[in-house]
Scaffold this motif. Structure first.
Motif, PDB file in Angstrom:
ATOM      1  N   ASP A 155      -9.222  -0.555  -1.821  1.00  0.00           N
ATOM      2  CA  ASP A 155      -7.999   0.012  -2.368  1.00  0.00           C
ATOM      3  C   ASP A 155      -6.994   0.101  -1.222  1.00  0.00           C
ATOM      4  OD1 ASP A 155      -5.924   1.538  -3.341  1.00  0.00           O
ATOM      5  OD2 ASP A 155      -7.213   3.068  -4.232  1.00  0.00           O
ATOM      6  N   LEU A 165      -4.347   3.509   3.969  1.00  0.00           N
ATOM      7  CA  LEU A 165      -3.263   4.245   4.623  1.00  0.00           C
ATOM      8  C   LEU A 165      -3.438   5.738   4.400  1.00  0.00           C
ATOM      9  CD1 LEU A 165      -0.018   2.267   3.752  1.00  0.00           C
ATOM     10  CD2 LEU A 165      -1.152   2.442   5.936  1.00  0.00           C
ATOM     11  N   ASP A 166      -3.858   6.442   5.428  1.00  0.00           N
ATOM     12  CA  ASP A 166      -3.858   7.889   5.286  1.00  0.00           C
ATOM     13  C   ASP A 166      -2.427   8.386   5.505  1.00  0.00           C
ATOM     14  OD1 ASP A 166      -3.437   8.016   8.076  1.00  0.00           O
ATOM     15  OD2 ASP A 166      -5.569   8.234   8.478  1.00  0.00           O
ATOM     16  N   GLN A 167      -2.199   9.642   5.354  1.00  0.00           N
ATOM     17  CA  GLN A 167      -0.833  10.182   5.419  1.00  0.00           C
ATOM     18  C   GLN A 167      -0.146   9.865   6.743  1.00  0.00           C
ATOM     19  OE1 GLN A 167      -0.158  10.560   2.006  1.00  0.00           O
ATOM     20  NE2 GLN A 167       1.401  11.687   3.083  1.00  0.00           N
ATOM     21  N   VAL A 195       1.157   6.358   6.646  1.00  0.00           N
ATOM     22  CA  VAL A 195       2.334   6.190   5.790  1.00  0.00           C
ATOM     23  C   VAL A 195       3.579   6.397   6.640  1.00  0.00           C
ATOM     24  CG1 VAL A 195       3.620   7.158   3.838  1.00  0.00           C
ATOM     25  CG2 VAL A 195       1.163   6.836   3.657  1.00  0.00           C
ATOM     26  N   ASP A 246      -4.190   1.456  -0.964  1.00  0.00           N
ATOM     27  CA  ASP A 246      -3.615   2.783  -0.801  1.00  0.00           C
ATOM     28  C   ASP A 246      -4.521   3.691   0.024  1.00  0.00           C
ATOM     29  OD1 ASP A 246      -1.464   1.978  -2.295  1.00  0.00           O
ATOM     30  OD2 ASP A 246      -2.118   2.977  -4.134  1.00  0.00           O
ATOM     31  N   ARG A 247      -5.834   3.509  -0.082  1.00  0.00           N
ATOM     32  CA  ARG A 247      -6.774   4.339   0.679  1.00  0.00           C
ATOM     33  C   ARG A 247      -6.842   3.943   2.148  1.00  0.00           C
ATOM     34  NH1 ARG A 247     -12.010   5.055  -3.265  1.00  0.00           N
ATOM     35  NH2 ARG A 247     -10.892   5.856  -5.070  1.00  0.00           N
ATOM     36  N   ALA A 307       0.863  -1.178   0.000  1.00  0.00           N
ATOM     37  CA  ALA A 307       0.000   0.000   0.000  1.00  0.00           C
ATOM     38  C   ALA A 307       0.894   1.221   0.000  1.00  0.00           C
ATOM     39  CB  ALA A 307      -0.915  -0.001   1.220  1.00  0.00           C
ATOM     40  N   ARG A 308       0.701   2.078  -0.974  1.00  0.00           N
ATOM     41  CA  ARG A 308       1.522   3.296  -1.121  1.00  0.00           C
ATOM     42  C   ARG A 308       3.012   2.982  -1.100  1.00  0.00           C
ATOM     43  NH1 ARG A 308      -1.302   8.570   1.390  1.00  0.00           N
ATOM     44  NH2 ARG A 308      -3.399   8.064   0.750  1.00  0.00           N
ATOM     45  N   GLY A 309       3.374   1.881  -1.729  1.00  0.00           N
ATOM     46  CA  GLY A 309       4.769   1.500  -1.830  1.00  0.00           C
ATOM     47  C   GLY A 309       5.348   0.882  -0.566  1.00  0.00           C
ATOM     48  N   ARG A 310       4.528   0.658   0.446  1.00  0.00           N
ATOM     49  CA  ARG A 310       4.972   0.093   1.720  1.00  0.00           C
ATOM     50  C   ARG A 310       4.347  -1.279   1.922  1.00  0.00           C
ATOM     51  NH1 ARG A 310       8.992   3.423   3.282  1.00  0.00           N
ATOM     52  NH2 ARG A 310       8.331   5.553   3.213  1.00  0.00           N
TER      53      ARG A 310
END
Length: 174
Positions: free
Chosen positions: A156, A161-163, A166, A158-159, A104-107
């Motif tokens: 999703d 994980l909020d900022q 991350v 990526d969704r 997720a988000r590259g993590r």
């Protein structure tokens, strides 16, 4: 009313250069799972592995849905409780629960779910947009898949994980 765009799929190739809609008819696979009795799925391209629940090391000052971290072959992976993330209480994890390791988000993260139920095949064109009167947790959902009389919400990663999460995933990986 504003019409929602078609749901996006994780890491899919763009439409063919000739402009045809061939990609919409290509099969897409999802890992389906249950959380609190509801059906969810995530694009199989985001999934790295599925493992049985194991105790995790808790971290101080984390949101309630961050269960802790897991040492996965030398990589420190944060584990998120999806039931709690969806506002449905903390999961009383047992040996029957499962952790899905995904990107997720590259993590690399893990999500705690009740059970993995299936590997689903569908066409991108089979995905439907959310109704306009979406629920509070729908921010994590990219679309719906009606399959075998079941309505499956496509998440999703990526969704999820909020900022701020991350940063947690980055700290855990360091």
């Amino acid at each position: 009313m504003m019409k929602r765009p078609a749901p996006a799929l994780a890491q899919r190739s763009p439409a063919p250069p000739d402009g045809s809609a061939e990609d919409e008819h290509q099969p897409v696979q999802f890992v389906a799972f249950k959380v609190n009795g509801d059906d969810f799925a995530v694009d199989i391209m985001a999934v790295r592995e599925i493992k049985a629940w194991a105790d995790v090391s808790s971290l101080p000052n984390m949101p309630s849905y961050v269960r802790g971290v897991l040492n996965l072959r030398g990589n420190i992976v944060p584990i998120f409780d999806l039931r709690c993330r969806f506002g449905r209480g903390v999961t009383e994890a047992s040996r029957l629960h499962v952790v899905i390791i995904l990107i997720a988000r590259g993590r690399t993260i893990g999500i705690l779910v009740d059970a993995v139920s299936d590997i689903l095949k569908a066409r991108a064109s089979d995905l439907r947009a959310l109704p306009e009167n979406e629920s509070e947790g729908a921010g994590f959902i990219t679309g719906l898949l009606a399959l075998d009389r079941r309505m499956i919400a496509i998440l999703d990663p990526d969704r999820l994980l909020d900022q701020s999460l991350v940063a947690i995933a980055a700290q855990a990986a360091a």
